[in-house]
Scaffold this motif. Structure first.
Motif, PDB file in Angstrom:
ATOM      1  N   LYS A 124       0.832  -1.209   0.000  1.00  0.00           N
ATOM      2  CA  LYS A 124       0.000   0.000   0.000  1.00  0.00           C
ATOM      3  C   LYS A 124       0.867   1.260   0.000  1.00  0.00           C
ATOM      4  O   LYS A 124       0.476   2.301  -0.523  1.00  0.00           O
ATOM      5  N   ARG A 125       2.074   1.161   0.559  1.00  0.00           N
ATOM      6  CA  ARG A 125       2.992   2.303   0.666  1.00  0.00           C
ATOM      7  C   ARG A 125       4.152   2.217  -0.334  1.00  0.00           C
ATOM      8  O   ARG A 125       5.124   2.933  -0.233  1.00  0.00           O
ATOM      9  N   ASN A 126       4.064   1.310  -1.297  1.00  0.00           N
ATOM     10  CA  ASN A 126       5.122   1.096  -2.286  1.00  0.00           C
ATOM     11  C   ASN A 126       6.467   0.760  -1.640  1.00  0.00           C
ATOM     12  O   ASN A 126       7.513   1.224  -2.083  1.00  0.00           O
ATOM     13  N   ILE A 127       6.417  -0.027  -0.592  1.00  0.00           N
ATOM     14  CA  ILE A 127       7.622  -0.506   0.090  1.00  0.00           C
ATOM     15  C   ILE A 127       7.862  -1.943  -0.363  1.00  0.00           C
ATOM     16  O   ILE A 127       6.963  -2.775  -0.317  1.00  0.00           O
ATOM     17  N   GLY A 128       9.076  -2.209  -0.823  1.00  0.00           N
ATOM     18  CA  GLY A 128       9.411  -3.559  -1.248  1.00  0.00           C
ATOM     19  C   GLY A 128       9.552  -4.483  -0.050  1.00  0.00           C
ATOM     20  O   GLY A 128       9.715  -4.035   1.090  1.00  0.00           O
ATOM     21  N   TRP A 129       9.512  -5.777  -0.292  1.00  0.00           N
ATOM     22  CA  TRP A 129       9.607  -6.744   0.797  1.00  0.00           C
ATOM     23  C   TRP A 129      10.176  -8.045   0.266  1.00  0.00           C
ATOM     24  O   TRP A 129      10.115  -8.334  -0.920  1.00  0.00           O
ATOM     25  N   TRP A 130      10.737  -8.813   1.163  1.00  0.00           N
ATOM     26  CA  TRP A 130      11.070 -10.192   0.860  1.00  0.00           C
ATOM     27  C   TRP A 130      10.962 -11.019   2.115  1.00  0.00           C
ATOM     28  O   TRP A 130      10.924 -10.500   3.214  1.00  0.00           O
ATOM     29  N   ILE A 131      10.855 -12.310   1.899  1.00  0.00           N
ATOM     30  CA  ILE A 131      10.637 -13.267   2.982  1.00  0.00           C
ATOM     31  C   ILE A 131      11.928 -14.035   3.208  1.00  0.00           C
ATOM     32  O   ILE A 131      12.602 -14.417   2.258  1.00  0.00           O
ATOM     33  N   THR A 132      12.242 -14.248   4.456  1.00  0.00           N
ATOM     34  CA  THR A 132      13.400 -15.060   4.800  1.00  0.00           C
ATOM     35  C   THR A 132      13.042 -15.953   5.975  1.00  0.00           C
ATOM     36  O   THR A 132      12.075 -15.706   6.682  1.00  0.00           O
ATOM     37  N   SER A 133      13.795 -16.981   6.150  1.00  0.00           N
ATOM     38  CA  SER A 133      13.529 -17.893   7.259  1.00  0.00           C
ATOM     39  C   SER A 133      14.365 -17.488   8.459  1.00  0.00           C
ATOM     40  O   SER A 133      15.322 -16.735   8.342  1.00  0.00           O
ATOM     41  N   ALA A 134      13.973 -17.989   9.606  1.00  0.00           N
ATOM     42  CA  ALA A 134      14.673 -17.671  10.851  1.00  0.00           C
ATOM     43  C   ALA A 134      15.115 -18.960  11.524  1.00  0.00           C
ATOM     44  O   ALA A 134      14.670 -19.289  12.606  1.00  0.00           O
ATOM     45  N   LEU A 135      15.938 -19.711  10.829  1.00  0.00           N
ATOM     46  CA  LEU A 135      16.498 -20.964  11.342  1.00  0.00           C
ATOM     47  C   LEU A 135      15.448 -22.032  11.615  1.00  0.00           C
ATOM     48  O   LEU A 135      15.538 -22.769  12.579  1.00  0.00           O
ATOM     49  N   GLU A 136      14.453 -22.134  10.742  1.00  0.00           N
ATOM     50  CA  GLU A 136      13.459 -23.202  10.863  1.00  0.00           C
ATOM     51  C   GLU A 136      14.058 -24.530  10.396  1.00  0.00           C
ATOM     52  O   GLU A 136      14.988 -24.561   9.601  1.00  0.00           O
ATOM     53  N   SER A 137      13.446 -25.603  10.850  1.00  0.00           N
ATOM     54  CA  SER A 137      13.793 -26.921  10.326  1.00  0.00           C
ATOM     55  C   SER A 137      13.255 -27.008   8.897  1.00  0.00           C
ATOM     56  O   SER A 137      12.581 -26.102   8.408  1.00  0.00           O
ATOM     57  N   ASN A 138      13.490 -28.125   8.246  1.00  0.00           N
ATOM     58  CA  ASN A 138      12.983 -28.302   6.888  1.00  0.00           C
ATOM     59  C   ASN A 138      11.457 -28.264   6.821  1.00  0.00           C
ATOM     60  O   ASN A 138      10.894 -27.872   5.810  1.00  0.00           O
ATOM     61  N   ILE A 139      10.791 -28.651   7.890  1.00  0.00           N
ATOM     62  CA  ILE A 139       9.324 -28.604   7.895  1.00  0.00           C
ATOM     63  C   ILE A 139       8.848 -27.155   7.815  1.00  0.00           C
ATOM     64  O   ILE A 139       8.023 -26.798   6.977  1.00  0.00           O
ATOM     65  N   GLY A 140       9.378 -26.300   8.676  1.00  0.00           N
ATOM     66  CA  GLY A 140       9.015 -24.884   8.653  1.00  0.00           C
ATOM     67  C   GLY A 140       9.461 -24.209   7.373  1.00  0.00           C
ATOM     68  O   GLY A 140       8.737 -23.392   6.798  1.00  0.00           O
ATOM     69  N   LEU A 141      10.656 -24.547   6.913  1.00  0.00           N
ATOM     70  CA  LEU A 141      11.180 -23.966   5.683  1.00  0.00           C
ATOM     71  C   LEU A 141      10.296 -24.330   4.491  1.00  0.00           C
ATOM     72  O   LEU A 141      10.012 -23.488   3.633  1.00  0.00           O
ATOM     73  N   ASN A 142       9.828 -25.565   4.442  1.00  0.00           N
ATOM     74  CA  ASN A 142       8.932 -25.999   3.373  1.00  0.00           C
ATOM     75  C   ASN A 142       7.632 -25.188   3.399  1.00  0.00           C
ATOM     76  O   ASN A 142       7.159 -24.737   2.362  1.00  0.00           O
ATOM     77  N   ALA A 143       7.068 -24.991   4.581  1.00  0.00           N
ATOM     78  CA  ALA A 143       5.823 -24.212   4.694  1.00  0.00           C
ATOM     79  C   ALA A 143       6.043 -22.764   4.246  1.00  0.00           C
ATOM     80  O   ALA A 143       5.223 -22.201   3.506  1.00  0.00           O
ATOM     81  N   ILE A 144       7.152 -22.165   4.670  1.00  0.00           N
ATOM     82  CA  ILE A 144       7.443 -20.783   4.276  1.00  0.00           C
ATOM     83  C   ILE A 144       7.659 -20.689   2.770  1.00  0.00           C
ATOM     84  O   ILE A 144       7.178 -19.760   2.117  1.00  0.00           O
ATOM     85  N   ALA A 145       8.371 -21.648   2.198  1.00  0.00           N
ATOM     86  CA  ALA A 145       8.626 -21.639   0.753  1.00  0.00           C
ATOM     87  C   ALA A 145       7.322 -21.747  -0.038  1.00  0.00           C
ATOM     88  O   ALA A 145       7.136 -21.050  -1.043  1.00  0.00           O
ATOM     89  N   GLN A 146       6.414 -22.610   0.420  1.00  0.00           N
ATOM     90  CA  GLN A 146       5.133 -22.747  -0.283  1.00  0.00           C
ATOM     91  C   GLN A 146       4.308 -21.463  -0.179  1.00  0.00           C
ATOM     92  O   GLN A 146       3.688 -21.035  -1.154  1.00  0.00           O
ATOM     93  N   TRP A 147       4.328 -20.839   0.995  1.00  0.00           N
ATOM     94  CA  TRP A 147       3.619 -19.564   1.166  1.00  0.00           C
ATOM     95  C   TRP A 147       4.243 -18.498   0.279  1.00  0.00           C
ATOM     96  O   TRP A 147       3.550 -17.763  -0.416  1.00  0.00           O
ATOM     97  N   CYS A 148       5.554 -18.430   0.287  1.00  0.00           N
ATOM     98  CA  CYS A 148       6.285 -17.445  -0.510  1.00  0.00           C
ATOM     99  C   CYS A 148       5.955 -17.587  -1.997  1.00  0.00           C
ATOM    100  O   CYS A 148       5.833 -16.599  -2.714  1.00  0.00           O
ATOM    101  N   ALA A 149       5.784 -18.831  -2.442  1.00  0.00           N
ATOM    102  CA  ALA A 149       5.493 -19.086  -3.857  1.00  0.00           C
ATOM    103  C   ALA A 149       4.118 -18.585  -4.283  1.00  0.00           C
ATOM    104  O   ALA A 149       3.845 -18.467  -5.474  1.00  0.00           O
ATOM    105  N   THR A 150       3.258 -18.249  -3.328  1.00  0.00           N
ATOM    106  CA  THR A 150       1.936 -17.728  -3.694  1.00  0.00           C
ATOM    107  C   THR A 150       1.998 -16.268  -4.113  1.00  0.00           C
ATOM    108  O   THR A 150       1.011 -15.736  -4.613  1.00  0.00           O
ATOM    109  N   TYR A 151       3.137 -15.618  -3.904  1.00  0.00           N
ATOM    110  CA  TYR A 151       3.324 -14.218  -4.286  1.00  0.00           C
ATOM    111  C   TYR A 151       4.156 -14.131  -5.556  1.00  0.00           C
ATOM    112  O   TYR A 151       4.976 -14.997  -5.843  1.00  0.00           O
ATOM    113  N   ASN A 152       3.967 -13.081  -6.278  1.00  0.00           N
ATOM    114  CA  ASN A 152       4.743 -12.850  -7.496  1.00  0.00           C
ATOM    115  C   ASN A 152       5.802 -11.794  -7.202  1.00  0.00           C
ATOM    116  O   ASN A 152       5.809 -10.726  -7.790  1.00  0.00           O
TER     117      ASN A 152
END
Length: 121
Positions: A61-89
């Motif tokens: 809404k404010r034209n601020i860029g963003w990106w997603i990163t993990s915070a030392l999750e295991s592969n289970i958490g990393l997989n969930a974050i990656a799938q969520w991240c893939a829903t954005y363009n």
């Protein structure tokens, strides 16, 4: 910080500054006052996927860029974050390689090839 983001010749990204800012009003105020060029989202530290989506909506809404990163999750958490991240363009590189840091991790067919994460081998 607001002066720094407005005067710096380099783009400024807020990262740890977002931690603990969970109320909608606080998020709006932080972004409106500081006006960073980017925010870095760690879902585990920013209210999960719902909290991350709220930050993304406010940033866009404010034209601020963003990106997603993990915070030392295991592969289970990393997989969930990656799938969520893939829903954005979002064309920016995302920081999702932390699962490889662990020697004792849940086996999962996640693989980094070049600069992309793949599921399956």
């Amino acid at each position: 910080m607001a002066r720094l983001t407005s005067e710096s010749p380099l783009p400024i990204a807020l990262d740890e500054e977002l931690i603990g800012c969970n109320a909608l009003h606080g998020k709006e105020k932080l972004l409106s006052v500081i006006r960073p060029q980017y925010i870095i989202l760690k879902p585990s530290l920013h209210g999960g996927i719902c909290g991350g989506e709220e930050w993304i909506a406010l940033a866009e809404k404010r034209n601020i860029g963003w990106w997603i990163t993990s915070a030392l999750e295991s592969n289970i958490g990393l997989n969930a974050i990656a799938q969520w991240c893939a829903t954005y363009n979002n064309p920016l590189p995302q920081g999702l390689g932390t699962g490889m840091l662990f020697t004792d991790n849940v086996e999962m067919p996640l693989e980094i090839r070049s600069d992309c994460m793949w599921f399956g081998k």
